[in-house]
Write an enzyme that holds these catalytic residues in place. Sequence first.
Site, PDB file in Angstrom:
ATOM      1  CG  PHE A  36     -19.032   6.946  58.064  1.00 24.33           C
ATOM      2  CD1 PHE A  36     -17.883   6.863  57.298  1.00 24.33           C
ATOM      3  CD2 PHE A  36     -18.938   7.447  59.344  1.00 24.33           C
ATOM      4  CE1 PHE A  36     -16.664   7.277  57.804  1.00 24.33           C
ATOM      5  CE2 PHE A  36     -17.728   7.860  59.856  1.00 24.33           C
ATOM      6  CZ  PHE A  36     -16.588   7.782  59.086  1.00 24.33           C
ATOM      7  CD  GLN A  86     -16.267   1.551  49.403  1.00 19.14           C
ATOM      8  OE1 GLN A  86     -16.690   2.032  50.442  1.00 19.14           O
ATOM      9  NE2 GLN A  86     -15.430   0.563  49.373  1.00 19.14           N
ATOM     10  CG  HIS A 118      -7.307 -29.475  -2.054  1.00 15.09           C
ATOM     11  ND1 HIS A 118      -7.690 -30.536  -1.266  1.00 15.09           N
ATOM     12  CD2 HIS A 118      -8.224 -28.505  -1.845  1.00 15.09           C
ATOM     13  CE1 HIS A 118      -8.787 -30.223  -0.617  1.00 15.09           C
ATOM     14  NE2 HIS A 118      -9.144 -28.986  -0.942  1.00 15.09           N
ATOM     15  CD  GLU A 119      -7.801 -24.616  -2.684  1.00 11.90           C
ATOM     16  OE1 GLU A 119      -8.896 -24.285  -3.184  1.00 11.90           O
ATOM     17  OE2 GLU A 119      -7.695 -25.024  -1.516  1.00 11.90           O
ATOM     18  CG  HIS A 163     -12.027 -27.379  -4.466  1.00 15.63           C
ATOM     19  ND1 HIS A 163     -12.984 -28.264  -4.072  1.00 15.63           N
ATOM     20  CD2 HIS A 163     -11.202 -27.209  -3.397  1.00 15.63           C
ATOM     21  CE1 HIS A 163     -12.742 -28.627  -2.813  1.00 15.63           C
ATOM     22  NE2 HIS A 163     -11.657 -28.007  -2.387  1.00 15.63           N
ATOM     23  CG  ASP A 173     -12.949 -29.379   0.765  1.00 15.11           C
ATOM     24  OD1 ASP A 173     -13.310 -28.243   1.078  1.00 15.11           O
ATOM     25  OD2 ASP A 173     -11.891 -29.642   0.163  1.00 15.11           O
TER      26      ASP A 173
HETATM   27 ZN    ZN Z   1     -10.806 -27.996  -0.455  1.00 13.63          ZN
END
Ligand code: ZN
Length: 643
Positions: free
Chosen positions: A147, A154, A447-448, A451, A523
């Site tokens: 046992f 176990q 927006h892009e 940039h 940003d």
């Molecule tokens: Zn931006």
Amino acid sequence: MKIEIKKVKKEIDPVGSKQPKSPKMGSNIRNAILIFLLIAGLYAVIAPQQKPVADVSISDLAKSISAGEVKSVEISGQDLAITLKDGKTEKAKKETEASLSETLMNYGVKPEMLAGTEISIKNESGFSYWMLAILPFALPIILIAFFIWMLTRQVKGAGMQAFTFGQSKARMTAPEDKTNRVTFKDVAGSKEAKEELKEIVEFLRNPKKFLDIGAQIPKGVLLTGAPGTGKTLLARAVAGEAGVPFFHLSGSEFVEMFVGVGASRVRDLFQTAKRSAPAIVFVDEIDAVGRIRGTGVGGGNDEREQTLNQILVEMDGFEPNEKVIVMAATNRSDVLDPALLRPGRFDRRVVLDLPDRSDREEILTIHARKKPLAEDVNLKIVAERTPGFSGADLYSLMNESAILAAREDRKKVAQFDLIRSIEKVMMGPERKSHLLTPHEKQITAYHEAGHALVASVLPHADPVHKISIVARGRAGGYTLKLPIEERKLQSKKEFLDDIAMSLGGYVAEEMIFGDITTGPSNDLQVATSLARAMVTRWGMSDAIGPIALESDGGRTMFGQGVNDREYSESVSAKIDSEVKRIMDEAFAKARTVLTDNRKVLDAISVRLIETETIEQEEYEKILVANGIMPKKKQEKAKLDIVA
Ligand code: ZN
Ligand code: ADP
Ligand code: MG
């Protein structure tokens, strides 16, 4: 027996087995009962078969002998087994002390009659006799041992490892293990690093050569470099080249919730390694235990310090001919405790850089080995387009393109798959379902375009590589720019133009729509922290002058970098005003560029709304058509994204 199981189980439960009732428990009881039945069965088989035999008294036996009816008597202990001349058997008992012949003579048997009877004495030493004698005592002991054995098994199965707690959890890769073996051939680029490590390999292969000449071989090698540059890979390759066992453990695995475990694991790890020397011990992500001690940040983790101390002690304890080399990897060598770095410990430092263009091509070639490539694949072009990618990124790029090809039921990976995967690896998958309303689309396009245009006009900003208003990852759109050179240093002028470019989106939105969306918030964050770093760290502000007010941030608290402020309130106010000035100037610069080139801004946005993505070639055509000279394109560079 069942009570016993329950008791022991209860004792181990609170220590931390996560499943209060193990599913294995039921089957264990079943096993136990099965074994019990088996033993009981065995007992029954071994036990003597009791044939019904007539019991006679000694006086009857004496009479029979006198009558000449008895053929033989077998004595075993007290028991007499009697065989009569007619074949019948009987049994009887005699007194313990007296001998049988004496007793029989006392009963009046004549000596000549006795001589006619065979009398034999059987020794009681048979297997079954001993089993019968021992089994009653042994059985409970066997069962109890059984046992306990079951329970330990176990307990291990449940992941508790109560009995092996202080042992290190190092995974070992044996030199014979061909499937996991990595050699320098599997590591592309990193030429200097490999050169440096060849010495270590040489020593592990042939230590005698070095020891004979009195050479001291470094005990520790520290691999540093950005995440994914192949530190772990290179450490494995050293072991593979040298053909020695490789003990691999991560720094965080030393530390558990129990005090003292880390140090004991270190001891165990080094002991195991010494036993199989020459060997390599590799502690990955060593900053988990090797941070500067005694800062008090993070709750003054005593356990970590003890673990680190133990590592230092073990490294000092090596005899010069111990033949165990400790390798460690980290991407934060700046936070390591200086004691780790002094001579005699990790005195060799190998720095791994991000791969350059030709290294990237080599890495791609290595990872393409097991993938069938279509004829049109040109890894050189992929390498050109992936500046700033680490080895791990390139591995993931290869994998992503194979997945793409498989999803479209093609047998080979095409160039198209590779190119598509570049942006996926950089920014996450495209979000085609992220539908914009026509007005939102217009805002994103301006927006892009803002940039991109600022970047193209300002002299020190990087050339634009691609513009897109397809959402990717968390970004609504993005502009990729590719610096002219792959550079290690950046100048003040470049930073100022970078800040202006980051603000380009914000300025364009305000200029065209007279309103600002939440789009440029990231940003602004990027631009502001850049401006702040220029003032406080790089001495790039005339008003503050060349003084470093903040360091690179060596410590973290609650996941955030903490900086010791070592300046007064008045300096602090001055910093704020300088940051504001830089931002204002950048803002004005971006505004001038976009106002002066309003026509180009419109042209780019219109095209973006039409096609959603503009590649470099087309973008430059738009610029030229409007009288702006595009910057010359260069291949060695780091990709940069502005969302
Ligand atoms: Zn931006
Ligand atoms: P680190 O430990 O530096 O974070 P890894 O060694 O775990 O990085 O690298 C991750 C994976 O990236 C490697 O399993 C390997 O597939 C790939 N990789 C990284 N650098 C290279 C390289 N120079 N050559 C080939 N594969 C590399
Ligand atoms: Mg690693």
